[in-house]
Structures are given as C-alpha cells and as structure tokens.
Design a protein around this motif. Structure first.
Motif, PDB file in Angstrom:
ATOM      1  N   LEU A   1       0.867  -1.054  -0.226  1.00 49.53           N
ATOM      2  CA  LEU A   1       0.120  -0.048  -0.340  1.00 49.53           C
ATOM      3  C   LEU A   1       0.788   1.182  -0.119  1.00 49.53           C
ATOM      4  N   GLN A   2       2.090   0.869   0.956  1.00 49.62           N
ATOM      5  CA  GLN A   2       3.344   2.224   1.093  1.00 49.62           C
ATOM      6  C   GLN A   2       3.602   2.380  -0.255  1.00 49.62           C
ATOM      7  N   ARG A   3       3.662   1.552  -1.092  1.00 50.60           N
ATOM      8  CA  ARG A   3       4.502   1.199  -2.716  1.00 50.60           C
ATOM      9  C   ARG A   3       2.891   2.378  -3.295  1.00 50.60           C
ATOM     10  N   GLY A   4       2.209   2.549  -3.358  1.00 51.77           N
ATOM     11  CA  GLY A   4       1.461   2.825  -4.425  1.00 51.77           C
ATOM     12  C   GLY A   4       0.957   1.297  -5.208  1.00 51.77           C
ATOM     13  N   MET A   5       0.651   0.942  -4.855  1.00 53.99           N
ATOM     14  CA  MET A   5       0.764  -1.377  -5.513  1.00 53.99           C
ATOM     15  C   MET A   5      -1.106  -0.707  -5.707  1.00 53.99           C
ATOM     16  N   PRO A   6      -1.866  -0.819  -6.985  1.00 50.18           N
ATOM     17  CA  PRO A   6      -3.277  -1.330  -6.700  1.00 50.18           C
ATOM     18  C   PRO A   6      -3.946  -2.817  -6.501  1.00 50.18           C
TER      19      PRO A   6
ATOM     20  N   ALA B   1      -4.695   5.106 -11.073  1.00 51.76           N
ATOM     21  CA  ALA B   1      -3.650   6.539 -11.129  1.00 51.76           C
ATOM     22  C   ALA B   1      -3.714   7.379 -10.359  1.00 51.76           C
ATOM     23  N   ILE B   2      -4.354   7.103  -9.014  1.00 50.69           N
ATOM     24  CA  ILE B   2      -4.714   7.447  -7.491  1.00 50.69           C
ATOM     25  C   ILE B   2      -3.733   6.500  -7.190  1.00 50.69           C
TER      26      ILE B   2
END
Length: 210
Positions: free
Chosen positions: A158-163, A171-172
């Motif tokens: 989550l911290q690395r932005g993995m969807p 895109a967010i």
C-alpha cells in the motif's frame, strides 16, 4: 472341456476363472516392484532467515514451509491447508509475502526470509503484533502468524502505491479503505471468524493510510 453339445461345464468355467485371476495378480505384482520408491534427490540451499544465514541440505521436494518448521525449528509459521488456500503459512520473502507451502526450499537460494519470529519478540513486539494483542485480533491463534506477516507485506504494498482489484482508480494512490483491506487480506482465512478485530488491528497501525 466342452461336452458333446459344445457347451463348457461349470467345472471348466471355474478352472478358467481361477487361472485368469492368478495371471492378473501376477501381472499386477510386476508394476508394484517397478514402482519402488526412488532415493531422494538432495540439494543444498543457502538463505538468510530472520537475519541469520543458514546452509541446509534438503530433499529437493521439501517446501520452504517444511524447511522452516522441521529443520530450522521455526514453528511459528503454521501448516494449514498445505495447498496455498488458507494463508496460515505466509512469510516474507525478500520483503514480499508468499505462501511458503507452495514454494520449494531449493527455489530460494540467497533469499531473505522473515517469519513471525523475525518480526518481533516478547518485550519488543512489531507494531502489528502489539495491535493484534490490543484489539483481540485472534481467537485460537492458529492463523495469526500468517495474518500478521501478510498484513506487514500488505501495508508495504500500500505504501508503495500498488493497486489491488478493489482500487477504483489506478492513477491515484490507493488508501486502505474497508474494501481495499478485505481484498488485500482475502488470502488469509480465519476459521474462528475474528475478521472485524483483525481489520481493526491492521487499521490502527495503518494510521493515515486508512
């Protein structure tokens, strides 16, 4: 032998049946001897577990889970279904969560493995371990090591932005909503049904991401 009418007698039929059965049994015995178990093929694997290097000789059919439990005596990692369906055996491999029952030990040369024992210990608990205690995130406790290791890996993702499949907009940066948490932790089952407390424990550690 057939009588004058050309029909076999009852005695002849019984003798023929007994002979056929004996031949079938003999044929069945030969493959059994040919399928005698082969001696195990051994391999040597060197990996780092909870910060300590280990070099171990293992049967090449040994899973990472069995290596951890049977040879390194790290029994915190649990064997549940042994088919990758329950998540009880979750550990971190080079920082990523995996089901250790699905990976052969010889497939992890040079890997860095973290088990529940490597996350923390009494007196210096990992924040997620402390949260599970504070929020009663367990009942029987059998799934708890896998739940905690999976949550550590999940929060890092989550911290690395993995969807995830529940992320509405790729895109967010995803936040740990209730839907995200359920989706991201769906590989870890709790037979006691302590899901609400597990979710509360994880959310309390996620902080601003939740």
């Amino acid at each position: 032998m057939a009588d004058e009418s050309g029909c076999l007698s009852r005695r002849d039929v019984l003798i023929a049946s007994a002979g056929t059965a004996a031949m079938t049994a003999a044929d069945a015995a030969e493959p059994a001897q040919a399928l005698a178990p082969l001696p195990p093929t051994m391999g040597r694997v060197t990996l780092e577990v909870n910060g300590k290097p280990h070099t171990v000789d293992v049967d090449t059919r040994t899973t990472l889970l069995d290596l951890l439990r049977e040879q390194l005596q790290l029994t915190g990692t649990k064997k549940g279904c042994d088919h990758g369906q329950c998540g009880a055996c979750t550990v971190l491999l080079d920082g990523r969560r995996i089901n250790s029952c699905l990976m052969l030990a010889v497939m992890a040369p040079g890997a860095k493995v973290t088990t529940i024992e490597g996350l923390g210990a009494p007196g210096r608990l990992h924040p997620l371990q402390a949260a599970f205690v504070a929020k009663d995130g367990y009942q029987c406790g059998y799934c708890t090591p896998g739940q905690i290791c999976s949550a550590v890996g999940m929060l890092d993702e989550l911290q690395r932005g993995m969807p995830s499949h529940a992320t509405p907009d790729l895109a967010i940066r995803p936040l740990l909503s209730a839907d995200e948490l359920r989706e991201r932790m769906s590989g870890n089952l709790c037979r006691c049904g302590a899901y609400s407390n597990i979710a509360e424990a994880i959310t309390s550690v996620a902080g601003g991401a939740a």
